[in-house]
Design an enzyme around this catalytic site. Structure first.
Site, PDB file in Angstrom:
ATOM      1  CG  ASP A  24      11.841  80.209 156.323  1.00  0.00           C
ATOM      2  OD1 ASP A  24      12.434  80.803 155.404  1.00  0.00           O
ATOM      3  OD2 ASP A  24      12.179  79.091 156.731  1.00  0.00           O
ATOM      4  CG  ASP A  26      14.235  76.875 151.097  1.00  0.00           C
ATOM      5  OD1 ASP A  26      15.207  77.558 150.738  1.00  0.00           O
ATOM      6  OD2 ASP A  26      13.382  76.438 150.312  1.00  0.00           O
ATOM      7  CE  LYS A 225      14.023  84.523 155.962  1.00  0.00           C
ATOM      8  NZ  LYS A 225      13.232  83.294 155.856  1.00  0.00           N
ATOM      9  CG  ASP A 250      13.562  76.259 158.724  1.00  0.00           C
ATOM     10  OD1 ASP A 250      14.515  75.515 158.413  1.00  0.00           O
ATOM     11  OD2 ASP A 250      13.346  77.344 158.175  1.00  0.00           O
TER      12      ASP A 250
HETATM   13  O1  LIG Z   1      20.347  80.300 151.048  1.00  0.00           O
HETATM   14  C1  LIG Z   1      20.078  79.270 151.663  1.00  0.00           C
HETATM   15  O2  LIG Z   1      20.912  78.675 152.345  1.00  0.00           O
HETATM   16  C2  LIG Z   1      18.699  78.688 151.571  1.00  0.00           C
HETATM   17  O3  LIG Z   1      17.998  79.373 150.609  1.00  0.00           O
HETATM   18  C3  LIG Z   1      17.991  78.747 152.881  1.00  0.00           C
HETATM   19  O4  LIG Z   1      17.235  77.602 152.975  1.00  0.00           O
HETATM   20  C4  LIG Z   1      17.114  79.962 153.080  1.00  0.00           C
HETATM   21  O5  LIG Z   1      15.774  79.753 152.682  1.00  0.00           O
HETATM   22  P1  LIG Z   1      14.517  80.085 153.675  1.00  0.00           P
HETATM   23  O6  LIG Z   1      14.559  79.033 154.759  1.00  0.00           O
HETATM   24  O7  LIG Z   1      14.728  81.474 154.237  1.00  0.00           O
HETATM   25  O8  LIG Z   1      13.292  79.978 152.785  1.00  0.00           O
HETATM   26 MG   LIG Z   2      13.874  78.085 156.334  1.00  0.00          MG
END
Ligand SMILES: O=C(O)[C@H](O)[C@H](O)COP(=O)(O)O
Ligand SMILES: [Mg+2]
Length: 307
Positions: A24, A26, A225, A250
């Site tokens: 992942d 973020d 996801k 996370d």
């Molecule tokens: O859409 C969201 O809320 C954000 O992009 C979220 O952080 C998802 O990002 P990921 O952790 O899957 O990279």
């Molecule tokens: Mg994330």
């Protein structure tokens, strides 16, 4: 019960067990544009052991191509659109593939977008016509006039992703498409409630689609996801053995559930959304990761222990 990792031996054990590492982004690799300490070193170390590295993000604000720019800017090696090296997968891509290959949206039909350029770019790449999104006429704080609104009869779906230029016009137009045409699909790129920016939590894509869910009284189809659509996109391009694949995330209800649904091992890191208290104590989540560690950067101790 999760296994808490802490020693170089613990991390070396993961290296022996898994050949493909899905990450992942973020909250695992970075917070906004701030890379997490040790991540570059760990990814380089994994590649030095010939591990397959795949990035799987629910963040729909960027296309795979524009993510490549972010990876380059942050010094993280990542390949995109170089078969078989396709390493970056995002929820914008998954939504576009869902419309083109699963729904098989007929030519001539289009989608109304609540979202940003990354989502529009991926829709374009998949040959899906789209309106709304970053169109300046929709990115307005002017009052919305329903009397003046002309429904585009070719809109067959509304796709909703993280959008930092949200306004009443976009919600109102999406609401018209979804109520006046009972066959109009309601699709969310992902349902993350929050987004871990560099300076703290912000509302995420799930909070962007929430007002529409409330107004419509129905939930969207989610293609990010933990949906299998995202894994299907990866399977279409990369061979991997689920038994020897680990998903590092996370967030429990997206990343870890995605890994478990896909028959993968799961490693939860505590640098993003999930805190230690979410996985211990009386009201801990029913979604249990196989492994837990503080940060992806912890794995660099493997290198140090070899010296
Ligand atoms: O859409 C969201 O809320 C954000 O992009 C979220 O952080 C998802 O990002 P990921 O952790 O899957 O990279
Ligand atoms: Mg994330």
């Amino acid at each position: 019960m999760s296994t808490r990792l802490s020693s170089p031996q613990d991390y070396a054990g993961l290296l022996d067990k898994y050949d493909t590492w899905m990450f992942d982004c973020d909250g695992v690799l970075w917070h906004g544009d701030r890379i997490i300490d040790g991540v570059v070193e760990v990814l380089e170390m994994l590649r030095s052991y010939n591990k397959k590295v795949i990035f799987v993000t629910n963040n729909a604000t960027k296309s795979r191509k524009s993510y490549k720019g972010k990876f380059d800017h942050l010094g993280v090696q990542a390949h995109v659109s170089h078969r078989p090296k396709d390493e970056i997968y995002g929820s914008a891509y998954a939504a576009a593939v869902y419309l083109s290959s699963v729904i098989k949206l007929p030519k001539g039909k289009k989608v109304y977008v609540i979202g940003m350029s990354g989502l529009e770019e991926e829709l374009h790449e998949e040959g899906i016509a789209h309106i709304g999104g970053s169109d300046p006429t929709d990115c307005t704080l002017a009052p919305f006039s329903l009397a003046g609104f002309i429904l585009d009869p070719d809109v067959a779906a509304v796709v909703c992703g993280l959008d930092t230029q949200l306004n009443y016009t976009k919600y109102s137009k999406a609401f018209q498409y979804l109520t006046r045409n009972p066959d109009c699909l309601f699709i969310a790129t992902n349902e993350d409630s929050t987004y871990p920016s560099a300076d703290g939590l912000l509302p995420g894509a799930g909070s962007v689609s929430a007002p529409l869910r409330f107004a419509l009284g129905k939930d969207p189809i989610c293609t990010g996801k933990p949906s299998s659509t995202m894994l299907d996109c990866i399977k279409a391009k990369i061979d991997y053995d689920p038994e020897r694949t680990i998903m590092v995330g996370d967030r429990l209800n997206t990343d870890i559930l995605f890994g478990k649904n896909g028959g993968l091992a799961t490693l939860l890191v505590l640098t993003g959304i999930t805190a230690e208290s979410d996985i211990t104590g009386s009201n801990s989540s029913p979604i249990i990761p196989d492994f837990v560690t503080n940060s992806l950067g912890d794995l660099r101790t493997i290198r140090k222990s070899e010296k």
